[in-house]
Design a protein around this motif. Structure first.
Motif, PDB file in Angstrom:
ATOM      1  N   LEU A 295      32.440 -12.126   4.855  1.00  0.00           N
ATOM      2  CA  LEU A 295      32.175 -10.887   5.595  1.00  0.00           C
ATOM      3  C   LEU A 295      32.185 -11.165   7.100  1.00  0.00           C
ATOM      4  N   GLU A 296      31.522 -12.253   7.488  1.00  0.00           N
ATOM      5  CA  GLU A 296      31.481 -12.617   8.908  1.00  0.00           C
ATOM      6  C   GLU A 296      32.880 -12.986   9.423  1.00  0.00           C
ATOM      7  N   TYR A 297      33.654 -13.706   8.604  1.00  0.00           N
ATOM      8  CA  TYR A 297      35.015 -14.088   9.000  1.00  0.00           C
ATOM      9  C   TYR A 297      35.880 -12.845   9.230  1.00  0.00           C
ATOM     10  N   HIS A 298      35.839 -11.906   8.281  1.00  0.00           N
ATOM     11  CA  HIS A 298      36.667 -10.695   8.399  1.00  0.00           C
ATOM     12  C   HIS A 298      36.270  -9.878   9.633  1.00  0.00           C
ATOM     13  N   ARG A 299      34.983  -9.879   9.939  1.00  0.00           N
ATOM     14  CA  ARG A 299      34.513  -9.133  11.110  1.00  0.00           C
ATOM     15  C   ARG A 299      35.089  -9.739  12.401  1.00  0.00           C
ATOM     16  N   ASN A 300      35.207 -11.057  12.419  1.00  0.00           N
ATOM     17  CA  ASN A 300      35.684 -11.732  13.634  1.00  0.00           C
ATOM     18  C   ASN A 300      37.204 -11.801  13.739  1.00  0.00           C
ATOM     19  N   ILE A 301      37.876 -12.045  12.609  1.00  0.00           N
ATOM     20  CA  ILE A 301      39.313 -12.331  12.672  1.00  0.00           C
ATOM     21  C   ILE A 301      40.115 -11.137  13.180  1.00  0.00           C
ATOM     22  N   VAL A 302      39.689  -9.915  12.840  1.00  0.00           N
ATOM     23  CA  VAL A 302      40.440  -8.736  13.286  1.00  0.00           C
ATOM     24  C   VAL A 302      40.366  -8.572  14.803  1.00  0.00           C
ATOM     25  N   ARG A 303      39.353  -9.177  15.428  1.00  0.00           N
ATOM     26  CA  ARG A 303      39.224  -9.106  16.885  1.00  0.00           C
ATOM     27  C   ARG A 303      39.877 -10.303  17.571  1.00  0.00           C
ATOM     28  N   ILE A 304      40.134 -11.370  16.808  1.00  0.00           N
ATOM     29  CA  ILE A 304      40.801 -12.551  17.379  1.00  0.00           C
ATOM     30  C   ILE A 304      42.322 -12.363  17.419  1.00  0.00           C
ATOM     31  N   LEU A 305      42.889 -11.800  16.345  1.00  0.00           N
ATOM     32  CA  LEU A 305      44.342 -11.747  16.188  1.00  0.00           C
ATOM     33  C   LEU A 305      45.078 -11.073  17.354  1.00  0.00           C
ATOM     34  N   PRO A 306      44.545  -9.980  17.943  1.00  0.00           N
ATOM     35  CA  PRO A 306      45.274  -9.370  19.069  1.00  0.00           C
ATOM     36  C   PRO A 306      45.462 -10.288  20.272  1.00  0.00           C
ATOM     37  N   SER A 307      44.720 -11.393  20.333  1.00  0.00           N
ATOM     38  CA  SER A 307      44.878 -12.340  21.448  1.00  0.00           C
ATOM     39  C   SER A 307      46.156 -13.160  21.326  1.00  0.00           C
ATOM     40  N   TYR A 308      46.782 -13.163  20.128  1.00  0.00           N
ATOM     41  CA  TYR A 308      47.972 -14.002  19.913  1.00  0.00           C
ATOM     42  C   TYR A 308      49.103 -13.176  19.289  1.00  0.00           C
ATOM     43  N   PRO A 309      49.566 -12.126  19.977  1.00  0.00           N
ATOM     44  CA  PRO A 309      50.491 -11.189  19.325  1.00  0.00           C
ATOM     45  C   PRO A 309      51.872 -11.756  19.005  1.00  0.00           C
ATOM     46  N   LYS A 310      52.393 -12.661  19.819  1.00  0.00           N
ATOM     47  CA  LYS A 310      53.778 -13.091  19.649  1.00  0.00           C
ATOM     48  C   LYS A 310      53.928 -14.478  19.028  1.00  0.00           C
ATOM     49  N   ILE A 311      52.818 -15.146  18.781  1.00  0.00           N
ATOM     50  CA  ILE A 311      52.912 -16.529  18.281  1.00  0.00           C
ATOM     51  C   ILE A 311      52.175 -16.695  16.954  1.00  0.00           C
ATOM     52  N   LEU A 312      51.914 -15.577  16.293  1.00  0.00           N
ATOM     53  CA  LEU A 312      51.066 -15.560  15.103  1.00  0.00           C
ATOM     54  C   LEU A 312      51.887 -15.478  13.823  1.00  0.00           C
ATOM     55  N   LYS A 313      51.513 -16.284  12.828  1.00  0.00           N
ATOM     56  CA  LYS A 313      52.134 -16.173  11.507  1.00  0.00           C
ATOM     57  C   LYS A 313      51.040 -16.194  10.446  1.00  0.00           C
ATOM     58  N   VAL A 314      51.061 -15.185   9.578  1.00  0.00           N
ATOM     59  CA  VAL A 314      50.116 -15.123   8.464  1.00  0.00           C
ATOM     60  C   VAL A 314      50.803 -15.707   7.227  1.00  0.00           C
ATOM     61  N   ILE A 315      50.129 -16.659   6.577  1.00  0.00           N
ATOM     62  CA  ILE A 315      50.676 -17.309   5.380  1.00  0.00           C
ATOM     63  C   ILE A 315      49.699 -17.119   4.231  1.00  0.00           C
ATOM     64  N   SER A 316      50.222 -16.719   3.083  1.00  0.00           N
ATOM     65  CA  SER A 316      49.364 -16.540   1.914  1.00  0.00           C
ATOM     66  C   SER A 316      48.844 -17.893   1.448  1.00  0.00           C
ATOM     67  N   ALA A 317      47.523 -17.997   1.316  1.00  0.00           N
ATOM     68  CA  ALA A 317      46.905 -19.231   0.806  1.00  0.00           C
ATOM     69  C   ALA A 317      46.765 -19.192  -0.706  1.00  0.00           C
ATOM     70  N   ASP A 318      47.155 -18.073  -1.327  1.00  0.00           N
ATOM     71  CA  ASP A 318      47.049 -17.931  -2.775  1.00  0.00           C
ATOM     72  C   ASP A 318      48.322 -18.446  -3.451  1.00  0.00           C
ATOM     73  N   GLN A 319      48.652 -19.694  -3.176  1.00  0.00           N
ATOM     74  CA  GLN A 319      49.814 -20.372  -3.749  1.00  0.00           C
ATOM     75  C   GLN A 319      49.550 -21.873  -3.651  1.00  0.00           C
ATOM     76  N   PRO A 320      50.353 -22.701  -4.307  1.00  0.00           N
ATOM     77  CA  PRO A 320      50.111 -24.149  -4.239  1.00  0.00           C
ATOM     78  C   PRO A 320      50.017 -24.650  -2.801  1.00  0.00           C
ATOM     79  N   CYS A 321      49.110 -25.583  -2.589  1.00  0.00           N
ATOM     80  CA  CYS A 321      48.835 -26.099  -1.246  1.00  0.00           C
ATOM     81  C   CYS A 321      50.084 -26.681  -0.594  1.00  0.00           C
ATOM     82  N   VAL A 322      50.927 -27.316  -1.384  1.00  0.00           N
ATOM     83  CA  VAL A 322      52.151 -27.920  -0.851  1.00  0.00           C
ATOM     84  C   VAL A 322      53.073 -26.843  -0.290  1.00  0.00           C
ATOM     85  N   ASP A 323      53.150 -25.695  -0.976  1.00  0.00           N
ATOM     86  CA  ASP A 323      53.986 -24.595  -0.492  1.00  0.00           C
ATOM     87  C   ASP A 323      53.442 -24.042   0.825  1.00  0.00           C
TER      88      ASP A 323
END
Length: 498
Positions: free
Chosen positions: A239-267
């Motif tokens: 809950l605390e992470y979600h509250r913070n992350i939505v306010r952090i992401l706008p600081s990095y608009p052009k260099i940000l990549k979201v990757i799904s962690a719900d897959q094998p770690c190697v992938d």
């Protein structure tokens, strides 16, 4: 793929800009100039140096710039990895740090640092309040980033910044990551994953009851359940992470990549590695010099036409150039004519003279070009390169033999109207027309196979010569292929993943 500013203001302002801009003056710019700038990243070099000057504001800029150039660290890793609890961000950060030979910085690592009064102060705070004040953490980070290994080999921040305030403070201090990775997974997955964590009290290694259970019985027996991983505690942290992350992401608009962690770690790791080894799109002036390679029937001509139509590149088809030289009865045309009549290959030195004449024209120098039909082998590629005609984007279009046969062997021409048909994709309108259609002898299966064998006999050497070439699947919708080519031209070339 813009090659210069687009002036849309009043005529007076446009004229003033034109008088100040040497590139719009009636000068013939040698092609070697932009090629040198692109090959040596001169624009990015000056941009990075100016950025560092403005951040550090040294009293004497000249020694500072000399020192900056001598460090040669403009392209070292500067990475931020963020993610919720149990997303595996620390594992990915550790793997990346090892693979890239860079430094891993985490809150735990910073406060555990020896011989640092700041770290000692941070440890006291953490023992009392289970957290480190923002400014203290950032000062610790500043102290660490000034050390020689971080300057020389770069850094990865694991889980920092934790809040928007930290992100903004880090930015104002001139600490700028080049890549930001955010791992994401459903909360239910993360809670379940966290419940299976186990820790080895002797080594500090983290294991998991499902995904990473140690084979050694001795290690299994001493594993402990770490504190703070119950379902309730994990839900509170999420809950605390979600509250913070939505306010952090706008600081990095052009260099940000979201990757799904719900897959094998190697992938996850390989997706992250591919991203951090990709350079971001540059603002440097760029004149595309595109080379399309592929067997007969791979769609090179169509892709070249699409690029020329959309971006104004000069479409240079080698075969067409030779035909035009003969039709125009030029001095080179007279040399080429006998080879056409005997249906034998035109010598490389004659082809190169015709090609050089076209590529040296001002429209090719200013607007860029897309070349196809040459080079066909390693010797031709070496000749072209030695004369200074170096493509900055090379694409190999791969198409299976059966697909090429389908594309070419079913082509027909109406001898009465000159209309071209394809028995599968564009059949003739009537049986009468179909009955009189003719096939070009060059479209027979035997001829196609000979040409494809010749191409693939030389393609391995060409791919080795053009090490940064991008290989594409040409056996798909042509506009899908075009989108891949377009993306490859617009974006900087990725570094090869070992």
């Amino acid at each position: 793929m813009t090659r210069g500013p687009s002036d849309s203001g009043p005529q007076g302002a446009a004229a003033l800009r034109s008088s100040m801009d040497a590139t719009t003056a009636p000068h013939r710019i040698p092609p070697q100039m932009p090629q040198y700038g692109e090959a040596n990243h001169v624009f990015e070099l000056m941009q990075n140096m100016l950025e560092q000057l403005l951040i550090h504001q040294p009293e004497d800029p000249i020694p500072f710039m000399i020192d900056h150039l001598q460090r040669d660290n403009d392209y070292v890793p500067k990475i931020v990895i963020l993610g919720p609890p149990a997303s595996g961000k620390t594992t990915i950060a550790m793997w990346l740090a090892k693979h890239l030979s860079t430094n891993l910085l985490s809150v735990e690592g910073l406060i555990a640092k020896e011989y640092s009064p700041l770290a000692a102060d941070a440890r006291m705070h953490y023992q009392k309040f289970k957290m480190v004040p923002n400014m203290l953490l950032i000062r610790l980070m500043q102290e660490r980033l000034k050390e020689e290994d971080c300057i020389r080999r770069g850094w990865i921040l694991d889980g920092i910044p934790e809040t928007r305030e930290q992100a903004l403070t880090i930015q104002t201090l001139g600490i700028s990551p080049r890549h930001v990775i955010v791992l994401s997974a459903p909360d239910t997955v993360l809670i379940e994953r966290n419940l299976g964590k186990r820790i080895d009290p002797q080594t500090g290694e983290i294991y998991h009851t499902t995904f990473d259970w140690p084979p050694e019985l001795e290690i299994q027996n001493r594993l402990m359940v770490p504190a703070g991983i119950s379902e309730g505690e994990t839900a509170r942290k999420l809950l605390e992470y979600h509250r913070n992350i939505v306010r952090i992401l706008p600081s990095y608009p052009k260099i940000l990549k979201v990757i799904s962690a719900d897959q094998p770690c190697v992938d996850v790791f390989y997706q992250a590695l591919t991203y951090v080894q990709t350079s971001h799109r540059s603002n440097a002036p760029f004149t595309p010099r595109v080379l399309l390679c592929g067997p007969v029937g791979s769609g090179k001509s169509l892709q070249a036409a699409l690029l020329a139509q959309k971006y104004g590149l000069i479409n240079v088809c080698c075969g067409q150039l030779l035909k035009e030289a003969v039709a125009d009865k030029s001095k080179y045309g007279d040399l080429i004519q006998p080879f056409f009549e005997k249906e034998i290959a035109v010598p490389d030195n004659i082809i190169m003279k015709v090609l050089k004449q076209r590529l040296d024209q001002q429209d090719c120098v200013e607007r860029g070009w897309v070349l196809h039909g040459f080079p066909r082998d390693l010797d031709q590629a070496h000749t072209m390169d030695s004369l200074g005609y170096k493509p900055n984007r090379v694409f190999f279009l791969n198409v299976p033999f059966d697909s090429v046969i389908e594309r070419l062997s079913l082509r027909r021409t109406d001898p009465v109207t000159g209309e071209r048909y394809h028995l599968m994709y564009k059949p003739p309108p009537t049986m009468e027309v179909q009955a009189r259609l003719l096939q070009n002898p060059k479209d027979s299966e035997e001829q196609i196979k000979l040409k494809m064998d010749l191409f693939y006999r030389n393609s391995a050497e060409l791919e080795q010569f053009y090490r940064d070439a991008i290989t594409l699947n040409g056996d798909q919708d042509p506009y899908t292929v075009f989108e891949y080519i377009e993306s490859g031209i617009i974006n900087l070339l990725p570094k090869k993943v070992p």
